[in-house]
Design a protein around this motif. Structure first.
Motif, PDB file in Angstrom:
ATOM      1  N   ASP A   3       0.857  -1.202   0.000  1.00 30.64           N
ATOM      2  CA  ASP A   3       0.000   0.000   0.000  1.00 30.64           C
ATOM      3  C   ASP A   3       0.882   1.237   0.000  1.00 30.64           C
ATOM      4  O   ASP A   3       1.881   1.301   0.709  1.00 30.64           O
ATOM      5  N   GLU A   4       0.457   2.218  -0.807  1.00 31.48           N
ATOM      6  CA  GLU A   4       1.254   3.454  -0.878  1.00 31.48           C
ATOM      7  C   GLU A   4       0.891   4.431   0.237  1.00 31.48           C
ATOM      8  O   GLU A   4       1.592   5.406   0.460  1.00 31.48           O
ATOM      9  N   LEU A   5      -0.223   4.171   0.924  1.00 38.74           N
ATOM     10  CA  LEU A   5      -0.649   5.033   2.033  1.00 38.74           C
ATOM     11  C   LEU A   5      -0.611   4.222   3.330  1.00 38.74           C
ATOM     12  O   LEU A   5      -0.507   2.987   3.285  1.00 38.74           O
ATOM     13  N   THR A  10      -9.411   3.354   2.765  1.00 38.93           N
ATOM     14  CA  THR A  10     -10.243   4.562   2.786  1.00 38.93           C
ATOM     15  C   THR A  10     -11.216   4.559   3.950  1.00 38.93           C
ATOM     16  O   THR A  10     -11.384   5.558   4.657  1.00 38.93           O
ATOM     17  N   CYS A  11     -11.907   3.440   4.137  1.00 37.30           N
ATOM     18  CA  CYS A  11     -13.011   3.409   5.105  1.00 37.30           C
ATOM     19  C   CYS A  11     -12.540   3.802   6.516  1.00 37.30           C
ATOM     20  O   CYS A  11     -13.106   4.698   7.137  1.00 37.30           O
ATOM     21  N   CYS A  16     -15.529   6.138   5.925  1.00 40.19           N
ATOM     22  CA  CYS A  16     -16.623   5.811   6.855  1.00 40.19           C
ATOM     23  C   CYS A  16     -16.346   6.221   8.300  1.00 40.19           C
ATOM     24  O   CYS A  16     -17.164   6.925   8.912  1.00 40.19           O
ATOM     25  N   LYS A  19     -15.813   9.943   9.114  1.00 41.42           N
ATOM     26  CA  LYS A  19     -17.083  10.609   8.805  1.00 41.42           C
ATOM     27  C   LYS A  19     -18.110  10.361   9.910  1.00 41.42           C
ATOM     28  O   LYS A  19     -18.852  11.264  10.292  1.00 41.42           O
ATOM     29  N   GLY A  81       4.571   1.534  -0.609  1.00 43.37           N
ATOM     30  CA  GLY A  81       4.985   2.161  -1.863  1.00 43.37           C
ATOM     31  C   GLY A  81       3.944   1.937  -2.932  1.00 43.37           C
ATOM     32  O   GLY A  81       2.930   1.266  -2.718  1.00 43.37           O
ATOM     33  N   HIS A  82       4.194   2.553  -4.086  1.00 43.31           N
ATOM     34  CA  HIS A  82       3.249   2.484  -5.207  1.00 43.31           C
ATOM     35  C   HIS A  82       3.561   1.249  -6.040  1.00 43.31           C
ATOM     36  O   HIS A  82       4.695   1.073  -6.503  1.00 43.31           O
ATOM     37  N   ALA A  83       2.576   0.378  -6.229  1.00 38.94           N
ATOM     38  CA  ALA A  83       2.792  -0.866  -6.988  1.00 38.94           C
ATOM     39  C   ALA A  83       2.459  -0.652  -8.461  1.00 38.94           C
ATOM     40  O   ALA A  83       1.437  -0.034  -8.784  1.00 38.94           O
ATOM     41  N   ALA A 106      -6.728  -4.640  -5.299  1.00 43.17           N
ATOM     42  CA  ALA A 106      -7.786  -4.132  -4.401  1.00 43.17           C
ATOM     43  C   ALA A 106      -7.493  -2.664  -4.132  1.00 43.17           C
ATOM     44  O   ALA A 106      -7.330  -2.236  -2.992  1.00 43.17           O
ATOM     45  N   THR A 107      -7.396  -1.899  -5.231  1.00 37.57           N
ATOM     46  CA  THR A 107      -6.890  -0.526  -5.145  1.00 37.57           C
ATOM     47  C   THR A 107      -7.977   0.521  -4.854  1.00 37.57           C
ATOM     48  O   THR A 107      -7.687   1.718  -4.816  1.00 37.57           O
ATOM     49  N   GLY A 108      -9.216   0.093  -4.673  1.00 36.01           N
ATOM     50  CA  GLY A 108     -10.260   1.028  -4.253  1.00 36.01           C
ATOM     51  C   GLY A 108     -10.701   1.988  -5.354  1.00 36.01           C
ATOM     52  O   GLY A 108     -10.559   1.690  -6.538  1.00 36.01           O
ATOM     53  N   TYR A 145     -24.307  10.181  -1.782  1.00 37.52           N
ATOM     54  CA  TYR A 145     -24.362  10.053  -0.319  1.00 37.52           C
ATOM     55  C   TYR A 145     -23.232  10.780   0.395  1.00 37.52           C
ATOM     56  O   TYR A 145     -23.426  11.307   1.494  1.00 37.52           O
TER      57      TYR A 145
HETATM   58  C1  LIG Z   1     -15.882  10.067   2.520  1.00 35.60           C
HETATM   59  C2  LIG Z   1     -16.251   8.611   2.367  1.00 35.60           C
HETATM   60  C3  LIG Z   1     -17.193   8.062   3.208  1.00 35.60           C
HETATM   61  C4  LIG Z   1     -17.555   6.734   3.090  1.00 35.60           C
HETATM   62  N1  LIG Z   1     -18.488   6.233   3.950  1.00 35.60           N
HETATM   63  C5  LIG Z   1     -18.854   4.933   3.849  1.00 35.60           C
HETATM   64  C6  LIG Z   1     -19.796   4.357   4.747  1.00 35.60           C
HETATM   65  O1  LIG Z   1     -20.309   5.037   5.646  1.00 35.60           O
HETATM   66  N2  LIG Z   1     -20.121   3.055   4.603  1.00 35.60           N
HETATM   67  C7  LIG Z   1     -19.566   2.269   3.609  1.00 35.60           C
HETATM   68  O2  LIG Z   1     -19.909   1.097   3.511  1.00 35.60           O
HETATM   69  N3  LIG Z   1     -18.647   2.785   2.758  1.00 35.60           N
HETATM   70  C8  LIG Z   1     -18.286   4.077   2.850  1.00 35.60           C
HETATM   71  N4  LIG Z   1     -17.341   4.590   1.978  1.00 35.60           N
HETATM   72  C9  LIG Z   1     -16.788   3.711   0.941  1.00 35.60           C
HETATM   73  C10 LIG Z   1     -15.654   2.837   1.512  1.00 35.60           C
HETATM   74  O3  LIG Z   1     -14.651   3.650   2.083  1.00 35.60           O
HETATM   75  C11 LIG Z   1     -15.081   2.008   0.369  1.00 35.60           C
HETATM   76  O4  LIG Z   1     -16.119   1.254  -0.202  1.00 35.60           O
HETATM   77  C12 LIG Z   1     -14.000   1.053   0.862  1.00 35.60           C
HETATM   78  O5  LIG Z   1     -12.965   1.757   1.503  1.00 35.60           O
HETATM   79  C13 LIG Z   1     -13.452   0.269  -0.322  1.00 35.60           C
HETATM   80  O6  LIG Z   1     -12.462  -0.598   0.176  1.00 35.60           O
HETATM   81  P1  LIG Z   1     -11.305  -1.109  -0.761  1.00 35.60           P
HETATM   82  O7  LIG Z   1     -10.468  -2.022   0.067  1.00 35.60           O
HETATM   83  O8  LIG Z   1     -11.892  -1.609  -2.031  1.00 35.60           O
HETATM   84  O9  LIG Z   1     -10.459   0.210  -1.180  1.00 35.60           O
HETATM   85  P2  LIG Z   1      -9.687   1.236  -0.255  1.00 35.60           P
HETATM   86  O10 LIG Z   1     -10.153   1.186   1.149  1.00 35.60           O
HETATM   87  O11 LIG Z   1      -9.724   2.553  -0.946  1.00 35.60           O
HETATM   88  O12 LIG Z   1      -8.207   0.677  -0.260  1.00 35.60           O
HETATM   89  C14 LIG Z   1      -7.432   0.702  -1.424  1.00 35.60           C
HETATM   90  C15 LIG Z   1      -5.979   0.905  -1.018  1.00 35.60           C
HETATM   91  O13 LIG Z   1      -5.175   0.681  -2.160  1.00 35.60           O
HETATM   92  C16 LIG Z   1      -4.093   1.582  -2.106  1.00 35.60           C
HETATM   93  N5  LIG Z   1      -3.587   1.718  -3.484  1.00 35.60           N
HETATM   94  C17 LIG Z   1      -4.246   2.131  -4.588  1.00 35.60           C
HETATM   95  N6  LIG Z   1      -3.460   2.051  -5.667  1.00 35.60           N
HETATM   96  C18 LIG Z   1      -2.262   1.593  -5.239  1.00 35.60           C
HETATM   97  C19 LIG Z   1      -1.039   1.286  -5.889  1.00 35.60           C
HETATM   98  N7  LIG Z   1      -0.877   1.387  -7.217  1.00 35.60           N
HETATM   99  N8  LIG Z   1      -0.003   0.846  -5.148  1.00 35.60           N
HETATM  100  C20 LIG Z   1      -0.139   0.700  -3.807  1.00 35.60           C
HETATM  101  N9  LIG Z   1      -1.287   0.953  -3.128  1.00 35.60           N
HETATM  102  C21 LIG Z   1      -2.329   1.390  -3.844  1.00 35.60           C
HETATM  103  C22 LIG Z   1      -4.650   2.858  -1.528  1.00 35.60           C
HETATM  104  O14 LIG Z   1      -3.620   3.593  -0.907  1.00 35.60           O
HETATM  105  C23 LIG Z   1      -5.663   2.309  -0.525  1.00 35.60           C
HETATM  106  O15 LIG Z   1      -5.146   2.249   0.793  1.00 35.60           O
HETATM  107  C24 LIG Z   1     -16.947   5.912   2.086  1.00 35.60           C
HETATM  108  C25 LIG Z   1     -15.980   6.467   1.238  1.00 35.60           C
HETATM  109  C26 LIG Z   1     -15.632   7.791   1.370  1.00 35.60           C
HETATM  110  C27 LIG Z   1     -14.595   8.376   0.446  1.00 35.60           C
END
Ligand SMILES: Cc1cc2nc3c(=O)[nH]c(=O)nc-3n(C[C@H](O)[C@H](O)[C@H](O)COP(=O)(O)OP(=O)(O)OC[C@H]3O[C@@H](n4cnc5c(N)ncnc54)[C@H](O)[C@@H]3O)c2cc1C
Length: 254
Positions: A3-5, A10-11, A16, A19, A81-83, A106-108, A145
């Motif tokens: 993970d680069e962060l 995000t959640c 989430c 918030k 780091g960034h993959a 699983a980059t979100g 939302y």
């Molecule tokens: C403001 C806000 C409020 C939200 N509120 C809710 C809520 O109340 N309830 C709910 O169910 N959902 C909510 N969500 C949505 C929820 O956060 C996402 O659905 C969830 O985080 C998705 O999980 P994920 O693991 O797919 O991605 P993420 O949690 O985004 O994780 C992806 C990770 O991949 C990393 N990454 C990306 N690209 C690279 C790369 N090339 N190299 C290395 N690392 C990389 C990122 O740094 C990140 O840490 C909210 C989102 C936001 C923005």
């Protein structure tokens, strides 16, 4: 796991959970408002935004380190780091190559670009969740939302809030009756919800910002202190998947 962060995604760190801390505060304000005249006094009640932010930061502090320790204890290596893919079985992170039989992506999601003049003035959700002070006037672009939750937090914390949404109906994808009731309620608490507004530009004016949108073929301008992107998030490999159509320049006077 790469993970680069900081770990947590995000959640837990930028979505989430932080918030919900702000929403909890807004709910408490709403309850006091509803109970006014029923044994609860409203006078003197106010949101201390900097204190709320400190509380929010305390809530998530240490989460990433605990997460990482938990993974290490389970034998999972964490690489920061960034993959980037080199081929189907190899990724590069900095100067390191990592090979694996299978690689899960699983980059979100990330906010889609609006591709409008003045886009650099936008504040994103992670910025809103980390504001030192709440601006007096805030516009949210998009009526999904995230905009609605932030708008209710901001309005109950004392800001003048406008939501500019391009569709005929906000909260697309949610139950239509509930979305309608929420739209009515939002207007009742003072949120200026404007539908069928296609935002075309953002510009700096003095210490504030102006947002131009098209409504019914004519231009409408809103003056604010902050413009928040709430216009949808998409996969980083499909930038703009969710992005609004660009408004032709001839719709705007300047
Ligand atoms: C403001 C806000 C409020 C939200 N509120 C809710 C809520 O109340 N309830 C709910 O169910 N959902 C909510 N969500 C949505 C929820 O956060 C996402 O659905 C969830 O985080 C998705 O999980 P994920 O693991 O797919 O991605 P993420 O949690 O985004 O994780 C992806 C990770 O991949 C990393 N990454 C990306 N690209 C690279 C790369 N090339 N190299 C290395 N690392 C990389 C990122 O740094 C990140 O840490 C909210 C989102 C936001 C923005």
């Amino acid at each position: 796991m790469v993970d680069e962060l900081p770990l947590g995604g995000t959640c837990a760190l930028r979505g989430c959970d932080p918030k919900k801390v702000l929403v909890g505060n807004a709910e408490a304000i709403e309850w006091v408002r509803r109970l006014e005249g029923k044994g609860v006094r409203w006078e003197g009640l106010r949101v201390d935004w900097p204190e709320l932010m400190r509380f929010k930061r305390d809530m998530i502090a240490g989460y990433s380190d605990r997460k990482e320790r938990g993974l290490l204890d389970r034998g999972i290596e964490v690489v920061h780091g960034h993959a980037m893919f080199i081929d189907g079985h190899t990724i590069r992170v900095g100067d390191r190559r990592i090979e694996a039989k299978r690689i899960a992506i699983a980059t979100g999601a990330k906010p889609g670009p609006l591709s409008i003049p003045g886009e650099e003035h936008l504040t994103y959700s992670n910025g809103f969740l980390d504001l030192e002070q709440l601006p007096r006037r805030i516009a949210f672009i998009g009526g999904g939302y995230i905009s609605f939750e932030f708008a209710h937090v901001a309005a109950r914390s004392g800001a003048n809030v406008t939501i500019l949404h391009r569709g005929k109906r906000s909260l697309k994808g949610f139950d239509a009756d509930l979305a309608m009731r929420l739209a009515d309620k939002s207007r009742k608490i003072g949120i200026d919800l404007r539908l069928e507004r296609q935002v075309g530009w953002i510009a700096r004016r003095g210490s504030g910002l102006t947002v131009g949108s098209v409504h019914d073929g004519s231009e409408e301008v809103v003056e604010v202190d902050m413009v928040v992107h709430g216009a949808g998030r998409g996969s980083p490999d499909r930038p703009g998947a969710d992005r609004p159509e660009r408004v032709p320049a001839e719709h705007f006077e300047s």
